[in-house]
Write a protein that holds these residues in place. Structure first.
Motif, mmCIF file in Angstrom:
data_model
loop_
_atom_site.group_PDB
_atom_site.id
_atom_site.type_symbol
_atom_site.label_atom_id
_atom_site.label_comp_id
_atom_site.label_asym_id
_atom_site.label_seq_id
_atom_site.Cartn_x
_atom_site.Cartn_y
_atom_site.Cartn_z
ATOM 1 N N ARG A 37 0.805 -1.217 0.000
ATOM 2 C CA ARG A 37 0.000 0.000 0.000
ATOM 3 C C ARG A 37 0.844 1.275 0.000
ATOM 4 N N HIS A 38 2.072 1.161 0.507
ATOM 5 C CA HIS A 38 2.914 2.357 0.637
ATOM 6 C C HIS A 38 4.310 2.036 0.097
ATOM 7 N N PRO A 39 4.543 2.277 -1.194
ATOM 8 C CA PRO A 39 5.831 1.938 -1.815
ATOM 9 C C PRO A 39 7.026 2.561 -1.114
ATOM 10 N N GLU A 40 6.819 3.706 -0.452
ATOM 11 C CA GLU A 40 7.952 4.344 0.228
ATOM 12 C C GLU A 40 8.474 3.476 1.376
ATOM 13 N N VAL A 41 7.588 2.696 2.004
ATOM 14 C CA VAL A 41 8.022 1.777 3.050
ATOM 15 C C VAL A 41 8.845 0.640 2.438
ATOM 16 N N ALA A 42 8.371 0.126 1.301
ATOM 17 C CA ALA A 42 9.108 -0.939 0.606
ATOM 18 C C ALA A 42 10.493 -0.455 0.201
ATOM 19 N N LEU A 43 10.572 0.759 -0.319
ATOM 20 C CA LEU A 43 11.868 1.312 -0.725
ATOM 21 C C LEU A 43 12.782 1.518 0.476
ATOM 22 N N GLY A 44 12.196 1.947 1.596
ATOM 23 C CA GLY A 44 12.987 2.123 2.807
ATOM 24 C C GLY A 44 13.555 0.808 3.315
ATOM 25 N N LEU A 45 12.720 -0.245 3.316
ATOM 26 C CA LEU A 45 13.200 -1.558 3.736
ATOM 27 C C LEU A 45 14.264 -2.087 2.784
ATOM 28 N N LEU A 46 14.073 -1.833 1.490
ATOM 29 C CA LEU A 46 15.072 -2.250 0.511
ATOM 30 C C LEU A 46 16.400 -1.547 0.779
ATOM 31 N N GLY A 47 16.320 -0.255 1.093
ATOM 32 C CA GLY A 47 17.537 0.490 1.403
ATOM 33 C C GLY A 47 18.254 -0.068 2.617
ATOM 34 N N LEU A 48 17.483 -0.419 3.654
ATOM 35 C CA LEU A 48 18.089 -0.987 4.859
ATOM 36 C C LEU A 48 18.694 -2.363 4.574
ATOM 37 N N THR A 49 18.034 -3.138 3.707
ATOM 38 C CA THR A 49 18.569 -4.443 3.332
ATOM 39 C C THR A 49 19.884 -4.295 2.584
ATOM 40 N N MET A 50 19.929 -3.344 1.657
ATOM 41 C CA MET A 50 21.166 -3.106 0.911
ATOM 42 C C MET A 50 22.280 -2.631 1.834
ATOM 43 N N LYS A 51 21.915 -1.801 2.815
ATOM 44 C CA LYS A 51 22.907 -1.335 3.786
ATOM 45 C C LYS A 51 23.480 -2.521 4.563
ATOM 46 N N ARG A 52 22.606 -3.421 5.022
ATOM 47 C CA ARG A 52 23.074 -4.599 5.753
ATOM 48 C C ARG A 52 24.014 -5.437 4.904
ATOM 49 N N MET A 53 23.650 -5.649 3.639
ATOM 50 C CA MET A 53 24.482 -6.468 2.756
ATOM 51 C C MET A 53 25.834 -5.814 2.511
ATOM 52 N N ASN A 54 25.840 -4.498 2.341
ATOM 53 C CA ASN A 54 27.095 -3.788 2.111
ATOM 54 C C ASN A 54 28.003 -3.846 3.332
ATOM 55 N N VAL A 55 27.398 -3.647 4.523
ATOM 56 C CA VAL A 55 28.189 -3.716 5.758
ATOM 57 C C VAL A 55 28.768 -5.116 5.938
ATOM 58 N N LEU A 56 27.947 -6.131 5.669
ATOM 59 C CA LEU A 56 28.400 -7.513 5.803
ATOM 60 C C LEU A 56 29.534 -7.809 4.831
ATOM 61 N N ARG A 57 29.382 -7.369 3.596
ATOM 62 C CA ARG A 57 30.422 -7.585 2.579
ATOM 63 C C ARG A 57 31.718 -6.882 2.970
ATOM 64 N N ASP A 58 31.591 -5.620 3.428
ATOM 65 C CA ASP A 58 32.779 -4.863 3.820
ATOM 66 C C ASP A 58 33.475 -5.510 5.015
ATOM 67 N N GLN A 59 32.663 -6.023 5.954
ATOM 68 C CA GLN A 59 33.256 -6.639 7.139
ATOM 69 C C GLN A 59 34.103 -7.854 6.762
ATOM 70 N N PHE A 60 33.570 -8.717 5.902
ATOM 71 C CA PHE A 60 34.332 -9.895 5.490
ATOM 72 C C PHE A 60 35.571 -9.496 4.690
ATOM 73 N N ARG A 61 35.455 -8.458 3.883
ATOM 74 C CA ARG A 61 36.605 -8.000 3.108
ATOM 75 C C ARG A 61 37.696 -7.471 4.035
ATOM 76 N N HIS A 62 37.297 -6.691 5.037
ATOM 77 C CA HIS A 62 38.290 -6.153 5.959
ATOM 78 C C HIS A 62 38.963 -7.259 6.763
ATOM 79 N N ILE A 63 38.190 -8.263 7.179
ATOM 80 C CA ILE A 63 38.767 -9.373 7.932
ATOM 81 C C ILE A 63 39.826 -10.094 7.107
#
Length: 218
Positions: free
Chosen positions: A113-139
């Motif tokens: 019903r509210h695409p802005e919520v979907a986009l916000g959750l997508l943004g948070l998901t992408m942030k989590r994936m990026n942080v996870l990827r960066d963490q493994f790369r740094h390790i």
């Protein structure tokens, strides 16, 4: 009722309905929020405190902290196409934490019903994936001291105490698990950092110097 910034622009009736079906929970330090292998139909939203995500390793009995979930962050399966899922990870309260459990089904209907919520959750998901990827790369590439420094900098943002400090209740074991190091190694590195004036402890927390924060990891 705690209101996540993603929901702030929803119509009052939608916010009220979400509040009615969401369950506030308080967790003590080191209390398990969700166990690996457990089925859940909830999204976990951190209102205050800090959680960490423990992922089982390939070797029997091995595990590693792969994420830190701070205020206004969500924990959920990276795909919420179904109304429930079996968690592959264990979620633990690093500090005393207030968490809102929001039904996946209700969040999915909000996204429709509210695409802005979907986009916000997508943004948070992408942030989590990026942080996870960066963490493994740094390790995989950083020396042990730089890994610890990087985690300490993250903690000053996730669990701040005064300028450049973090909550001293966060254990070296959590820092070690998140850094891919032994607790003994983390203890040795932090003692060395203290002797060099990069880190100091007081009754409020553990603080890193301004130069360290601004120069190394800002």
């Amino acid at each position: 009722m705690y209101l996540h910034p993603l929901m702030a622009a929803l119509p009052p009736a939608e916010r009220a309905a979400l509040a009615e079906c969401s369950r506030p929970r308080s967790y003590k330090r080191n209390e398990v929020v969700l166990t690996a292998g457990e089925s859940t139909d909830q999204i976990y939203c951190v209102a205050s405190g800090l959680l960490h995500v423990v992922t089982p390793g390939h070797a029997e009995g091995s595990e590693m902290t792969t994420e830190l979930i701070g205020q206004n962050d969500f924990f959920f399966d990276l795909s919420i196409r179904e109304d429930s899922y079996r968690s592959k990870q264990t979620l633990i309260a690093t500090l005393p934490s207030s968490v809102y459990l929001m039904p996946i089904a209700r969040m999915r209907s909000l996204c429709v019903r509210h695409p802005e919520v979907a986009l916000g959750l997508l943004g948070l998901t992408m942030k989590r994936m990026n942080v996870l990827r960066d963490q493994f790369r740094h390790i995989s590439v950083l020396p042990a001291e730089d890994l610890v420094m990087r985690v300490l900098y993250q903690l000053t943002r996730l669990a701040p105490v005064g300028p450049g400090g973090y909550d001293k209740r966060i254990t070296q074991s959590v820092i070690a698990s998140y850094s891919g190091l032994s607790r003994e190694m983390v203890n040795k590195i932090m003692r060395t950092m203290e002797s060099r004036g990069l880190v100091r402890r007081d009754e409020d927390g553990i603080h890193v110097t301004e130069d360290f924060v601004e120069t190394d990891f800002a």
